[in-house]
Write a protein that holds these residues in place. Structure first.
Motif, PDB file in Angstrom:
ATOM      1  N   HIS A 197      -0.415  -3.887  48.013  1.00 44.33           N
ATOM      2  CA  HIS A 197      -1.295  -2.786  48.402  1.00 44.33           C
ATOM      3  C   HIS A 197      -2.507  -2.703  47.487  1.00 44.33           C
ATOM      4  O   HIS A 197      -3.644  -2.475  47.940  1.00 44.33           O
ATOM      5  CB  HIS A 197      -0.508  -1.474  48.370  1.00 44.33           C
ATOM      6  CG  HIS A 197      -1.317  -0.274  48.755  1.00 44.33           C
ATOM      7  ND1 HIS A 197      -1.979   0.519  47.826  1.00 44.33           N
ATOM      8  CD2 HIS A 197      -1.585   0.268  49.978  1.00 44.33           C
ATOM      9  CE1 HIS A 197      -2.607   1.494  48.452  1.00 44.33           C
ATOM     10  NE2 HIS A 197      -2.377   1.379  49.754  1.00 44.33           N
ATOM     11  N   ASP A 198      -2.303  -2.903  46.193  1.00 43.70           N
ATOM     12  CA  ASP A 198      -3.383  -2.799  45.219  1.00 43.70           C
ATOM     13  C   ASP A 198      -4.430  -3.893  45.416  1.00 43.70           C
ATOM     14  O   ASP A 198      -5.640  -3.651  45.314  1.00 43.70           O
ATOM     15  CB  ASP A 198      -2.814  -2.868  43.806  1.00 43.70           C
ATOM     16  CG  ASP A 198      -3.823  -2.444  42.747  1.00 43.70           C
ATOM     17  OD1 ASP A 198      -4.775  -1.714  43.079  1.00 43.70           O
ATOM     18  OD2 ASP A 198      -3.665  -2.844  41.582  1.00 43.70           O
ATOM     19  N   PHE A 199      -3.977  -5.108  45.734  1.00 47.57           N
ATOM     20  CA  PHE A 199      -4.896  -6.243  45.911  1.00 47.57           C
ATOM     21  C   PHE A 199      -5.265  -6.475  47.379  1.00 47.57           C
ATOM     22  O   PHE A 199      -5.985  -7.434  47.678  1.00 47.57           O
ATOM     23  CB  PHE A 199      -4.271  -7.520  45.346  1.00 47.57           C
ATOM     24  CG  PHE A 199      -4.275  -7.592  43.847  1.00 47.57           C
ATOM     25  CD1 PHE A 199      -5.442  -7.402  43.120  1.00 47.57           C
ATOM     26  CD2 PHE A 199      -3.106  -7.856  43.153  1.00 47.57           C
ATOM     27  CE1 PHE A 199      -5.453  -7.480  41.736  1.00 47.57           C
ATOM     28  CE2 PHE A 199      -3.100  -7.948  41.765  1.00 47.57           C
ATOM     29  CZ  PHE A 199      -4.279  -7.759  41.058  1.00 47.57           C
ATOM     30  N   HIS A 200      -4.754  -5.621  48.294  1.00 48.79           N
ATOM     31  CA  HIS A 200      -5.010  -5.774  49.737  1.00 48.79           C
ATOM     32  C   HIS A 200      -4.636  -7.184  50.193  1.00 48.79           C
ATOM     33  O   HIS A 200      -5.403  -7.877  50.870  1.00 48.79           O
ATOM     34  CB  HIS A 200      -6.480  -5.487  50.057  1.00 48.79           C
ATOM     35  CG  HIS A 200      -6.957  -4.157  49.553  1.00 48.79           C
ATOM     36  ND1 HIS A 200      -6.565  -2.962  50.110  1.00 48.79           N
ATOM     37  CD2 HIS A 200      -7.768  -3.828  48.498  1.00 48.79           C
ATOM     38  CE1 HIS A 200      -7.128  -1.951  49.449  1.00 48.79           C
ATOM     39  NE2 HIS A 200      -7.851  -2.452  48.464  1.00 48.79           N
ATOM     40  N   THR A 201      -3.434  -7.598  49.814  1.00 47.55           N
ATOM     41  CA  THR A 201      -2.960  -8.955  50.052  1.00 47.55           C
ATOM     42  C   THR A 201      -1.628  -8.905  50.785  1.00 47.55           C
ATOM     43  O   THR A 201      -0.772  -8.068  50.466  1.00 47.55           O
ATOM     44  CB  THR A 201      -2.776  -9.700  48.709  1.00 47.55           C
ATOM     45  OG1 THR A 201      -4.003  -9.663  47.991  1.00 47.55           O
ATOM     46  CG2 THR A 201      -2.369 -11.146  48.931  1.00 47.55           C
ATOM     47  N   PRO A 202      -1.407  -9.799  51.776  1.00 46.45           N
ATOM     48  CA  PRO A 202      -0.128  -9.800  52.499  1.00 46.45           C
ATOM     49  C   PRO A 202       1.040 -10.183  51.585  1.00 46.45           C
ATOM     50  O   PRO A 202       0.857 -10.884  50.578  1.00 46.45           O
ATOM     51  CB  PRO A 202      -0.335 -10.847  53.601  1.00 46.45           C
ATOM     52  CG  PRO A 202      -1.452 -11.709  53.115  1.00 46.45           C
ATOM     53  CD  PRO A 202      -2.348 -10.804  52.304  1.00 46.45           C
ATOM     54  N   LEU A 203       2.211  -9.749  51.979  1.00 46.43           N
ATOM     55  CA  LEU A 203       3.398  -9.971  51.166  1.00 46.43           C
ATOM     56  C   LEU A 203       3.691 -11.455  50.993  1.00 46.43           C
ATOM     57  O   LEU A 203       4.216 -11.880  49.952  1.00 46.43           O
ATOM     58  CB  LEU A 203       4.610  -9.269  51.794  1.00 46.43           C
ATOM     59  CG  LEU A 203       5.893  -9.201  50.970  1.00 46.43           C
ATOM     60  CD1 LEU A 203       5.661  -8.447  49.674  1.00 46.43           C
ATOM     61  CD2 LEU A 203       7.011  -8.552  51.782  1.00 46.43           C
ATOM     62  N   SER A 204       3.353 -12.273  52.000  1.00 50.85           N
ATOM     63  CA  SER A 204       3.601 -13.709  51.904  1.00 50.85           C
ATOM     64  C   SER A 204       2.838 -14.337  50.746  1.00 50.85           C
ATOM     65  O   SER A 204       3.310 -15.293  50.122  1.00 50.85           O
ATOM     66  CB  SER A 204       3.211 -14.399  53.213  1.00 50.85           C
ATOM     67  OG  SER A 204       1.839 -14.166  53.512  1.00 50.85           O
TER      68      SER A 204
END
Length: 512
Positions: free
Chosen positions: A38-45
């Motif tokens: 969430h902090d880096f706006h990055t998908p979990l994969s």
């Protein structure tokens, strides 16, 4: 030359402190993955590579690094790894992008891989042979404490969307560990050892393990028929085969391969591989079931394992004493521990249903696991460590780490495909998003469809338990057959109490 330690117990404290830090860090990051994404706006994969990159390093390096510790001195190598780990922890806590965080996690994993074989090797060298069981038991109990502290501490530190403290907390701990190591861990290195390092062998071993583990890691997501997975696994096998060929011909091999003709050593390694595949390989799916199917919070999910990990902390020192006294019956206790762990999976297969609760469905299995793990870890570790001369304790410790991590990666990949195959063949494609969510153990939908999804998820989880049961029973059968073979060859007592049962002329020739 061998220096005198102020106290073997202070040496144990220093080594166990580093081990505790490593085990906390291994599990603390899991609960922070959603917050980091969430902090880096990055998908979990993508975020998951903060774990995968770390695990790859601690899977490929310990065996070779353990041998370097035997040659250069365990204390010096351990201190280097501790410094790298602490510095990388600071860099992880300050990372400004997900790419930087992944890179620093890989470096942190390198530091952890350098430290891992040193902790056990330092303890083994500090204690006399008749106290190895107790020392290994205490060491295992501390590792179990890390299993408890990691998820719980992670759940506390990531409150309020602040994940950086899971890395920054390592800074004071790392500095304290460095001080304790300098003060209380003596250097122990044979004065006559001036052996050149087999760098090509180390490169081949590390590269082969890297491709093999990466292939196993990708197989869990992409399947075993994926071209990248097949290519990586084949390349890893080829490189490891080339490593074996070269090691048989060089004057100063990194690893004397005759070690693998030693039945007790092989029994312990086989046990670690299959036990890790079943137990640690299934661990992510227990967590997914608790959090996604039963809607536990991350902290509740961590606390759910407390009965098992609590027993591990309490019983492992006692199991170490039991293992020390078992002597010729050590492998029998090893087999019994494997079967008890298999029984915990059998319980889940029989009992778990849509009406089950944590107390009725999982708690008895966790308690059985809490009894099995201390006995297995103590017996298997003592079996492997007793199978080599004391001066090769780093190599033996590194081998334990290697087979445990390869077994875990193999287990995660196999069990993932077992579950996905079942879900994708039993849930209709017409359910669309609900079918996709079920792949992550989420139950979506209403009415009949929801009941169908929940039933299929439970049955898929029980199929995972069946695979784990087969792994445990298979390992027990293999070790039993090897025990019979060893008895036929007259190997009836721990190897450390004899000369190593290897086709070599002397211990000095074995160590070279």
């Amino acid at each position: 030359m061998k220096q005198q330690s102020p106290s073997k117990w202070m040496t144990l404290v220093a080594a166990c402190f580093g081990l505790l830090m490593l085990n906390i860090d291994l599990f603390i990051v899991n609960v922070a993955l959603p917050t980091i994404g969430h902090d880096f706006h990055t998908p979990l994969s993508t975020v998951s590579w903060t774990i995968s990159g770390y695990v790859l390093m601690i899977g490929i390096l310990p065996m070779g690094i353990g041998r370097l510790g035997d040659l250069w001195g365990q204390r010096a190598v351990y201190l280097a790894g501790l410094a790298i780990f602490t510095g990388a922890s600071l860099a992880c806590g300050l990372a400004s992008t997900i790419e930087a965080l992944i890179i620093f996690r890989v470096i942190q994993g390198i530091g952890a891989a350098i430290m891992t074989p040193g902790t056990l090797a330092i303890i083994i060298r500090a204690f006399p042979p008749h106290e190895h069981g107790l020392a290994i038991g205490i060491n295992g109990g501390v590792a179990g404490l890390g299993l408890i502290a990691g998820p719980v501490l992670g759940g506390l530190l990531v409150q309020g969307e602040n994940w950086r403290w899971i890395f920054l907390v390592n800074i004071p701990l790392g500095i304290l560990a460095l001080i304790l190591t300098v003060l209380f861990v003596p250097e122990e290195r044979e004065a006559n050892e001036r052996v050149p390092v087999d760098w090509p062998g180390l490169l081949l071993l590390s590269s082969g393990l890297l491709f093999l583990l990466f292939g196993f890691t990708q197989a869990g997501d992409e399947g075993w028929t994926n071209k990248v997975v097949i290519g990586c696994i084949l390349l890893g096998i080829i490189l490891l085969g080339l490593f074996v060929v070269i090691e048989r011909r060089v004057r100063w091999p990194l690893i004397d391969l005759t070690l693998f003709r030693n039945p007790p050593f092989v029994m312990g390694c086989l046990g670690f591989f299959f036990f890790s595949a079943a137990l640690f390989g299934s661990q992510p799916y227990w967590s997914l079931f608790l959090q996604n199917t039963w809607n536990f919070t991350p902290l509740q999910g961590g606390l759910a394992f407390l009965p098992a990990t609590g027993l591990i902390v309490i019983l492992t020192p006692l199991a170490g004493i039991l293992a020390q006294r078992a002597k010729a019956w050590l492998d029998i206790f090893l087999i019994l521990a494997l079967l008890l762990n298999g029984l915990s999976f059998l319980f889940v297969m029989v009992v778990l249903s849509s009406q089950s609760t944590y107390i009725s469905g999982f708690l008895p299995a966790f308690l059985m696991r809490g009894l099995a793990i201390p006995v297995f870890m103590s017996c298997a570790t003592l079996t492997v460590m007793n199978a080599v001369p004391k001066k090769l304790s780093g190599l033996a410790s590194g081998t334990i780490g290697m087979v445990r991590n390869i077994g875990t990666a193999f287990g995660v990949a196999v069990l993932s495909q077992v579950y996905l195959f079942y879900v994708n063949t039993t849930i209709p494609t017409s359910l669309g998003a609900s079918r996709t969510a079920a792949e992550q153990f989420h139950v979506l939908g209403q009415g009949v469809n929801r009941l169908l999804l929940e039933s299929n998820i439970i049955d898929g989880f029980k199929l995972i338990a069946l695979a784990c049961l087969l792994l445990c029973c298979g390992a027990a059968i293999l070790i039993f057959l090897m025990r019979i073979q060893a008895r036929k060859k007259g190997i009836t007592t721990p190897i450390q109490e004899q000369k190593p049962h290897l086709p070599i002329s002397s211990e000095s020739e074995f160590v070279r």
